[in-house]
Design an enzyme around this catalytic site. Structure first.
Site, mmCIF file in Angstrom:
data_model
loop_
_atom_site.group_PDB
_atom_site.id
_atom_site.type_symbol
_atom_site.label_atom_id
_atom_site.label_comp_id
_atom_site.label_asym_id
_atom_site.label_seq_id
_atom_site.Cartn_x
_atom_site.Cartn_y
_atom_site.Cartn_z
ATOM 1 N N LYS A 1 -43.204 -40.883 -33.105
ATOM 2 C CA LYS A 1 -41.942 -40.484 -32.472
ATOM 3 C C LYS A 1 -41.515 -41.555 -31.467
ATOM 4 O O LYS A 1 -42.357 -42.146 -30.774
ATOM 5 C CB LYS A 1 -42.142 -39.137 -31.771
ATOM 6 C CG LYS A 1 -40.862 -38.486 -31.265
ATOM 7 C CD LYS A 1 -41.153 -37.092 -30.693
ATOM 8 C CE LYS A 1 -39.918 -36.432 -30.142
ATOM 9 N NZ LYS A 1 -40.192 -35.076 -29.602
ATOM 10 N N SER B 1 -37.276 -31.402 -31.359
ATOM 11 C CA SER B 1 -36.759 -32.747 -31.317
ATOM 12 C C SER B 1 -37.528 -33.748 -32.178
ATOM 13 O O SER B 1 -37.032 -34.841 -32.430
ATOM 14 C CB SER B 1 -36.758 -33.239 -29.872
ATOM 15 O OG SER B 1 -38.069 -33.272 -29.357
ATOM 16 N N SER C 1 -40.898 -28.610 -29.899
ATOM 17 C CA SER C 1 -40.430 -29.778 -30.653
ATOM 18 C C SER C 1 -41.386 -30.352 -31.689
ATOM 19 O O SER C 1 -41.000 -31.238 -32.450
ATOM 20 C CB SER C 1 -40.046 -30.894 -29.690
ATOM 21 O OG SER C 1 -38.767 -30.653 -29.198
HETATM 22 N N1 GLN Z 1 -35.588 -27.240 -28.345
HETATM 23 C C1 GLN Z 1 -36.192 -27.332 -27.060
HETATM 24 C C2 GLN Z 1 -35.245 -28.000 -26.107
HETATM 25 O O1 GLN Z 1 -34.198 -28.326 -26.512
HETATM 26 C C3 GLN Z 1 -37.503 -28.018 -27.152
HETATM 27 C C4 GLN Z 1 -37.484 -29.476 -26.931
HETATM 28 C C5 GLN Z 1 -38.848 -30.100 -26.959
HETATM 29 O O2 GLN Z 1 -39.869 -29.445 -27.187
HETATM 30 N N2 GLN Z 1 -38.901 -31.397 -26.650
HETATM 31 O O3 GLN Z 1 -35.543 -28.200 -24.979
#
Ligand code: GLN
Length: 465
Positions: A78, A153, A177
């Protein structure tokens, strides 16, 4: 021809040892798939130019006898995890040309093991989002249906593994995410216990919630990768010693928390419970007081931390910089133009909930609720070994479906954020598909440092699924 869809880390290792194919053969095979599919899917922001050289280096370790399980294993990373000398942009314009000056601890461990880094994967900008639509460099499409999101994400990492563009990947999980994109793309994702894996060299979005972890095709691979990257690190003071846990026997279902979810997700969940029963697990109905406040709590604590974690991107210390009339105007120009909409929304929200007069009402209150949620989940985990939930209330949604309504997007995190608020480990394992052939995931959560329990259970579930 190597059949990529059937490979696991252990199988590849045996093939390398037996000389069935070389690391270079394998890497070339993955590269072929990437060349064919990445144009549509956009899982990778960059495929590294030196993958063949890395493969040749890794191969030497099979000759000199220093190869380990991860030697020569192609992995996708990532874009918010630092690899020395390579770009790490967190899918943001503000870091578009930023080159990492050191290795994250997880990367150092993988380098030592001789893994091959295939490239850096797309994500929501600075990991803020649940669909990869917030990337400054285009959407990542779901390999199962190109009209749909890959989740986020870590959508690029999940899609890279699902499309056979790498055998495994690293993601980060602040509120789901790793698990949610894994479930949308039909692969396995683990959010480790807070402190089990070092965050050193991983760009912080909300430092009390985020952690890197594996995205893989099988639970066994997830375990192998986790065991390599875990451990105490003097460069991350929250890291803690692991332990081995006993087998799970009972599984708790918080039925009262399963309102307003997609019909097919619910059906799949019920079928999964029956499968778990047939495996001999005791299924108990449980109640988790206050868990319904998880999303509200997360969306106060997280932006508060975002507002402070993002302060470092000022155009002076890191990355891109835009000219202003004076120093302060330079900050405004840089941050105003180079951060995306969602990042700015969260900085503003977070600054507000921390502001004088409001911090009692919002930030402090959210932390109190965070403690209550943690206490009630821990109490339940004294009564059952594992808690089970769907990973996401819906399968992968259509591109654009939720972009105009941030609240809808935030609500999609309903089942994942509790693990981050509490620091507990949670794994998403594929649990079948919908009538439209969209993958679904089942999520198991256990006590701190009981990843073993999750792997054992996940492997049994995966086998009969
Ligand atoms: N969807 C969640 C957010 O928008 C999780 C994001 C994440 O785990 N980095 O914050």
């Amino acid at each position: 021809m190597i059949n990529l869809s059937e490979l696991t880390i252990k199988k590849v290792h045996d093939h390398f040892k037996n000389g069935d194919f070389t690391v270079l053969d394998l890497v070339k095979e993955y590269k072929k798939v990437i060349d064919e599919k990445n144009g549509d899917i956009n899982a990778y922001l960059e495929v590294f130019g030196d993958i063949e050289e890395q493969a040749v280096e890794a191969q030497k370790r099979f000759t000199d006898g220093t190869a380990t399980l991860l030697t020569g294993i192609p992995i996708a990373v990532k874009d918010n995890i630092l690899i020395k000398g390579r770009v790490a942009s967190a899918a943001s314009k503000i870091l578009e040309n930023y080159h990492a000056t050191y290795d994250a601890t997880v990367i150092a461990k993988l380098k030592e093991a001789g893994a091959v880094f295939m490239g850096r994967t797309n994500m929501d900008e600075f990991a803020m989002g649940g669909s990869t639509e917030n990337s400054a460099f285009g959407i990542t499409r779901n390999p199962y249906d190109l009209e749909r999101v890959s989740g986020g994400s870590s959508g690029g990492s999940a899609a890279a593994v699902a499309m056979d563009g790498a055998l495994c990947a690293l993601g980060t999980d602040t509120g789901g995410s790793i698990r949610q994109p894994a479930s949308f793309c039909g692969v396995v994702g683990l959010k480790p216990t807070y402190g089990a894996v070092s965050r050193y060299g991983v760009m912080a979005m909300a430092a009390s919630l985020n952690i890197p972890g594996p995205i893989t095709k099988s639970v066994e691979d997830c375990e192998v990768l986790f065991n390599l990257i875990k451990g105490v690190d003097r460069l991350d003071s929250v890291t803690i010693e692991g332990k081995t846990s006993s087998e799970a026997k009972s599984i708790g279902v918080p039925r009262g928390f399963l309102k307003e979810i997609d019909k097919e997700v619910l059906e799949n969940f019920e079928q999964s419970l029956n499968k778990l029963k047939s495996l001999g697990y005791e299924i108990k109905e449980i109640e988790i007081p206050n868990i319904e406040y998880s999303v509200a709590t997360y969306y106060v604590v997280m932006p508060a931390e975002v507002s402070s974690d993002m302060a470092r991107y000022d155009g002076v210390k890191y990355g891109e910089s835009l000219e202003g009339k004076d120093l302060v105007d330079g900050y405004f120009q840089t941050r105003g133009h180079l951060f995306g909409k969602e990042v700015k929304r969260r900085i503003i929200l977070g600054t507000y909930v921390l502001s004088a007069g409001y911090s009692e009402q919002y930030y402090n209150k959210a932390n109190q609720v965070r403690n209550l949620i943690t206490k009630s989940i821990k109490k339940v985990l004294d009564e059952v070994d594992v808690i089970v939930l769907p990973t996401s209330p819906t399968p992968a949604f259509k591109i654009g479906e939720k972009t105009d309504d941030p609240i809808q997007m935030y609500l999609a995190d309903i089942f994942t954020v509790a693990a981050n608020l509490t620091g507990l480990p949670a794994i998403s394992v594929p649990s079948g598909t919908t009538s439209l052939n969209l993958p679904l995931g089942l999520q198991f959560m256990s006590k701190h440092l009981e990843e073993d329990k999750l792997f054992e259970l996940g492997k049994k579930f995966e086998k009969i699924n």
